[in-house]
Design a protein around this motif. Structure first.
Motif, PDB file in Angstrom:
ATOM      1  N   ASP A   1       3.740 -13.254  12.745  1.00  0.00           N
ATOM      2  CA  ASP A   1       4.395 -14.080  13.761  1.00  0.00           C
ATOM      3  C   ASP A   1       3.520 -15.238  14.220  1.00  0.00           C
ATOM      4  O   ASP A   1       4.020 -16.299  14.588  1.00  0.00           O
ATOM      5  N   CYS A   2       2.206 -15.026  14.202  1.00  0.00           N
ATOM      6  CA  CYS A   2       1.272 -16.072  14.629  1.00  0.00           C
ATOM      7  C   CYS A   2       0.993 -17.084  13.532  1.00  0.00           C
ATOM      8  O   CYS A   2       0.237 -18.034  13.744  1.00  0.00           O
ATOM      9  N   GLY A   3       1.560 -16.883  12.340  1.00  0.00           N
ATOM     10  CA  GLY A   3       1.323 -17.811  11.250  1.00  0.00           C
ATOM     11  C   GLY A   3      -0.057 -17.697  10.652  1.00  0.00           C
ATOM     12  O   GLY A   3      -0.562 -18.657  10.058  1.00  0.00           O
ATOM     13  N   LEU A   4      -0.682 -16.533  10.796  1.00  0.00           N
ATOM     14  CA  LEU A   4      -2.031 -16.328  10.269  1.00  0.00           C
ATOM     15  C   LEU A   4      -1.982 -15.743   8.854  1.00  0.00           C
ATOM     16  O   LEU A   4      -1.043 -15.018   8.519  1.00  0.00           O
ATOM     17  N   PRO A   5      -2.983 -16.036   8.032  1.00  0.00           N
ATOM     18  CA  PRO A   5      -3.048 -15.389   6.714  1.00  0.00           C
ATOM     19  C   PRO A   5      -3.161 -13.874   6.890  1.00  0.00           C
ATOM     20  O   PRO A   5      -4.060 -13.393   7.575  1.00  0.00           O
ATOM     21  N   CYS A   6      -2.237 -13.126   6.292  1.00  0.00           N
ATOM     22  CA  CYS A   6      -2.211 -11.679   6.554  1.00  0.00           C
ATOM     23  C   CYS A   6      -1.684 -10.865   5.381  1.00  0.00           C
ATOM     24  O   CYS A   6      -1.232  -9.734   5.574  1.00  0.00           O
ATOM     25  N   ASP A   7      -1.731 -11.406   4.172  1.00  0.00           N
ATOM     26  CA  ASP A   7      -1.285 -10.623   3.019  1.00  0.00           C
ATOM     27  C   ASP A   7      -2.020  -9.290   2.944  1.00  0.00           C
ATOM     28  O   ASP A   7      -1.427  -8.247   2.659  1.00  0.00           O
ATOM     29  N   THR A   8      -3.336  -9.329   3.187  1.00  0.00           N
ATOM     30  CA  THR A   8      -4.140  -8.113   3.116  1.00  0.00           C
ATOM     31  C   THR A   8      -3.687  -7.094   4.143  1.00  0.00           C
ATOM     32  O   THR A   8      -3.564  -5.899   3.853  1.00  0.00           O
ATOM     33  N   GLU A   9      -3.435  -7.559   5.351  1.00  0.00           N
ATOM     34  CA  GLU A   9      -2.993  -6.654   6.415  1.00  0.00           C
ATOM     35  C   GLU A   9      -1.612  -6.069   6.116  1.00  0.00           C
ATOM     36  O   GLU A   9      -1.342  -4.900   6.414  1.00  0.00           O
ATOM     37  N   LEU A  10      -0.734  -6.867   5.507  1.00  0.00           N
ATOM     38  CA  LEU A  10       0.590  -6.372   5.139  1.00  0.00           C
ATOM     39  C   LEU A  10       0.492  -5.312   4.049  1.00  0.00           C
ATOM     40  O   LEU A  10       1.200  -4.297   4.094  1.00  0.00           O
ATOM     41  N   MET A  11      -0.378  -5.540   3.065  1.00  0.00           N
ATOM     42  CA  MET A  11      -0.600  -4.529   2.019  1.00  0.00           C
ATOM     43  C   MET A  11      -1.121  -3.230   2.622  1.00  0.00           C
ATOM     44  O   MET A  11      -0.625  -2.143   2.328  1.00  0.00           O
ATOM     45  N   ASN A  12      -2.151  -3.357   3.445  1.00  0.00           N
ATOM     46  CA  ASN A  12      -2.782  -2.169   4.004  1.00  0.00           C
ATOM     47  C   ASN A  12      -1.835  -1.409   4.918  1.00  0.00           C
ATOM     48  O   ASN A  12      -1.826  -0.171   4.929  1.00  0.00           O
ATOM     49  N   ALA A  13      -1.019  -2.132   5.680  1.00  0.00           N
ATOM     50  CA  ALA A  13      -0.068  -1.474   6.573  1.00  0.00           C
ATOM     51  C   ALA A  13       0.946  -0.661   5.780  1.00  0.00           C
ATOM     52  O   ALA A  13       1.285   0.467   6.157  1.00  0.00           O
ATOM     53  N   LYS A  14       1.425  -1.231   4.674  1.00  0.00           N
ATOM     54  CA  LYS A  14       2.378  -0.496   3.847  1.00  0.00           C
ATOM     55  C   LYS A  14       1.720   0.726   3.212  1.00  0.00           C
ATOM     56  O   LYS A  14       2.268   1.827   3.215  1.00  0.00           O
ATOM     57  N   LEU A  15       0.513   0.536   2.687  1.00  0.00           N
ATOM     58  CA  LEU A  15      -0.217   1.634   2.057  1.00  0.00           C
ATOM     59  C   LEU A  15      -0.455   2.776   3.040  1.00  0.00           C
ATOM     60  O   LEU A  15      -0.123   3.938   2.759  1.00  0.00           O
ATOM     61  N   VAL A  16      -1.028   2.465   4.183  1.00  0.00           N
ATOM     62  CA  VAL A  16      -1.386   3.512   5.150  1.00  0.00           C
ATOM     63  C   VAL A  16      -0.144   4.172   5.735  1.00  0.00           C
ATOM     64  O   VAL A  16      -0.105   5.394   5.914  1.00  0.00           O
ATOM     65  N   ASN A  17       0.880   3.390   6.044  1.00  0.00           N
ATOM     66  CA  ASN A  17       2.085   3.979   6.620  1.00  0.00           C
ATOM     67  C   ASN A  17       2.763   4.930   5.644  1.00  0.00           C
ATOM     68  O   ASN A  17       3.178   6.026   6.019  1.00  0.00           O
ATOM     69  N   VAL A  18       2.898   4.526   4.393  1.00  0.00           N
ATOM     70  CA  VAL A  18       3.542   5.393   3.406  1.00  0.00           C
ATOM     71  C   VAL A  18       2.732   6.654   3.179  1.00  0.00           C
ATOM     72  O   VAL A  18       3.254   7.780   3.224  1.00  0.00           O
ATOM     73  N   GLU A  19       1.435   6.481   2.929  1.00  0.00           N
ATOM     74  CA  GLU A  19       0.603   7.642   2.613  1.00  0.00           C
ATOM     75  C   GLU A  19       0.490   8.596   3.793  1.00  0.00           C
ATOM     76  O   GLU A  19       0.527   9.820   3.626  1.00  0.00           O
ATOM     77  N   SER A  20       0.351   8.069   5.003  1.00  0.00           N
ATOM     78  CA  SER A  20       0.207   8.951   6.167  1.00  0.00           C
ATOM     79  C   SER A  20       1.522   9.638   6.508  1.00  0.00           C
ATOM     80  O   SER A  20       1.529  10.801   6.942  1.00  0.00           O
ATOM     81  N   SER A  21       2.650   8.961   6.290  1.00  0.00           N
ATOM     82  CA  SER A  21       3.935   9.617   6.557  1.00  0.00           C
ATOM     83  C   SER A  21       4.170  10.759   5.576  1.00  0.00           C
ATOM     84  O   SER A  21       4.673  11.825   5.952  1.00  0.00           O
ATOM     85  N   LEU A  22       3.787  10.548   4.313  1.00  0.00           N
ATOM     86  CA  LEU A  22       3.925  11.621   3.326  1.00  0.00           C
ATOM     87  C   LEU A  22       2.978  12.779   3.634  1.00  0.00           C
ATOM     88  O   LEU A  22       3.338  13.950   3.462  1.00  0.00           O
ATOM     89  N   ASP A  23       1.783  12.455   4.103  1.00  0.00           N
ATOM     90  CA  ASP A  23       0.843  13.512   4.469  1.00  0.00           C
ATOM     91  C   ASP A  23       1.349  14.287   5.682  1.00  0.00           C
ATOM     92  O   ASP A  23       1.282  15.522   5.726  1.00  0.00           O
ATOM     93  N   SER A  24       1.894  13.569   6.669  1.00  0.00           N
ATOM     94  CA  SER A  24       2.460  14.245   7.838  1.00  0.00           C
ATOM     95  C   SER A  24       3.681  15.071   7.458  1.00  0.00           C
ATOM     96  O   SER A  24       3.924  16.130   8.046  1.00  0.00           O
TER      97      SER A  24
END
Length: 427
Positions: free
Chosen positions: A312-335
């Motif tokens: 939303d702030c227009g900042l470079p964030c491809d890395t953060e978007l990748m990591n958010a998807k990775l961690v959310n998917v993996e942690s939801s499956l672990d939970s």
């Protein structure tokens, strides 16, 4: 960049929380009662999809000048999360529609925006994006579906699979070959009513019952030149940017909502069931698992909101978007695994919601890149070999617009006007 003021939480404002409450109320009163029907039919629920669209939430990232809410990606995350908390299928329906929004926002000309965005924002049109093919899968450059130009028209032939909202969509954004190599892909808007377009049979799936992600078939399907998105050769950019800037955060939000539901259902079960004359929740072994689930959920939410806020702030964030998807998917499956350990045999019953949440959680693994793909991209960042950021190229302009709108909408007076009321279902 000066982003929206956060009035009551680190990332979210009072208006964000008001939006959350409205979506949650709708999900509990309009979606949850329909869950048994969705599970029994195991097919797309067109009526509920249309009802959700009429709330205006598909237009959450569409600017007011086109009839949308103009509230940005964090607000979109909250909408998807709260719907997915009750129904992963309906959260997936909204996230898939947002992919369809992305291609028009970023690549549509003014005429295309004026024609389609108001209809989408009003819930009169559900858009999709179609990239994946049976033989090429996630290898975008391996696609073979084609479009050849004949005068003022293009003639499309080929098949697309795993298209979100395939059987409920009105407007399909299709990426096909118009030439060779990476510059030989182009994107088109194809109305579902066009001759030569058809749908493959709706297939039953493990989870996300009520959501459709099926096959589109093009057999000499003619579309006018004005339906092309951008120039010939822009198709790869349409596919990649939509996936990175919308697909990853959208699926992160679906995963987050399902994760929240998993934790809530498991805590409720642990409190209600007795062992050794005390509730399961009093047993240290169960508390350890619940603590791990809660920690994973909290971490996943921070990463999801942080990435959306940066977008939303227009900042470079491809890395953060990748990591958010990775961690959310993996942690939801672990939970999900921990939840099943706590439920034990009870978790296998279809009468319990937990088995649905577990099935739905697995559907979020592959789209917009599996966890292996996210790790490979993150490795490129660590090694300094990444090839630039789509968020830096395309999100800045939208971020500046969203920030300006949010500064107005999320002021003290905005709580009364920024978030529209939930609309009642049609009789």
């Amino acid at each position: 960049m000066d982003c929206a003021p956060h009035t009551d939480r680190y990332f979210t404002s009072a208006a964000h929380e008001e939006l959350r409450e409205q979506v949650r109320q709708f999900a509990e009163t309009q979606v949850r009662p329909r869950i048994p029907e969705l599970e029994a039919s195991r097919s797309v629920h067109i009526g509920l999809s249309r009802l959700i669209a009429r709330q205006g939430w598909i237009g959450v990232t569409i600017g007011p000048e086109y009839g949308g809410m103009g509230l940005g990606h964090l607000a979109k995350t909250i909408v998807i999360e709260e719907l997915a908390r009750v129904s992963g299928a309906m959260g997936a329906m909204v996230q898939a529609s947002q992919l369809g929004v992305a291609k028009i926002l970023h690549f549509g000309d003014e005429a295309q925006k004026r024609q389609w965005l108001p209809a989408i924002a009003a819930g009169q049109c559900l858009p999709t994006i179609a990239v994946t093919e049976p033989e090429s899968g996630g290898h975008v450059l391996g696609m073979s579906a084609s479009a050849r130009r004949e005068g003022d028209e293009y003639v499309l032939n080929g098949r697309k699979v795993f298209v979100g909202n395939s059987h409920v969509g009105d407007l399909h954004g299709v990426v096909v070959r118009t030439g060779e190599g990476s510059h030989g892909l182009s994107a088109f808007l194809v109305e579902a009513t066009r001759p030569g377009f058809s749908l493959g049979p709706q297939q039953e799936t493990m989870g996300l019952h009520g959501f459709s992600f099926g096959e589109l078939i093009f057999e000499d399907c003619r579309v006018p030149v004005e339906n092309r998105l951008g120039a010939e050769g822009d198709g790869l950019a349409v596919a990649y940017s939509s996936s990175i800037l919308y697909g990853r955060p959208n699926l992160t939000a679906v995963s987050l909502g399902i994760h929240q539901a998993i934790v809530e259902a498991t805590v409720r079960f642990a409190r209600e069931h007795q062992r050794y004359d005390k509730p399961l929740s009093a047993l240290p072994t169960v508390q350890q698992k619940l603590g791990q689930m809660q920690s994973q959920l909290m971490t996943a939410r921070v990463l999801a909101y942080h990435a959306a806020d940066m977008l939303d702030c227009g900042l470079p964030c491809d890395t953060e978007l990748m990591n958010a998807k990775l961690v959310n998917v993996e942690s939801s499956l672990d939970s999900a695994r921990l939840a099943m350990e706590i439920h034990a045999a009870h978790g296998l019953s279809v009468d319990r919601q937990i088995e649905r949440y577990v099935r739905d959680a697995h559907h979020i693994y592959a789209p917009a890149g599996t966890s292996d793909v996210q790790r490979l991209r993150l490795a490129e960042v660590a090694l300094g070999t990444s090839k630039g950021q789509w968020s830096q190229r395309l999100a800045a302009a939208l971020g500046e617009g969203n920030s300006a709108r949010e500064r107005r909408l999320f002021s003290a007076a905005a709580a009364d006007s920024a978030v529209p009321p939930v609309r009642s279902p049609a009789p």
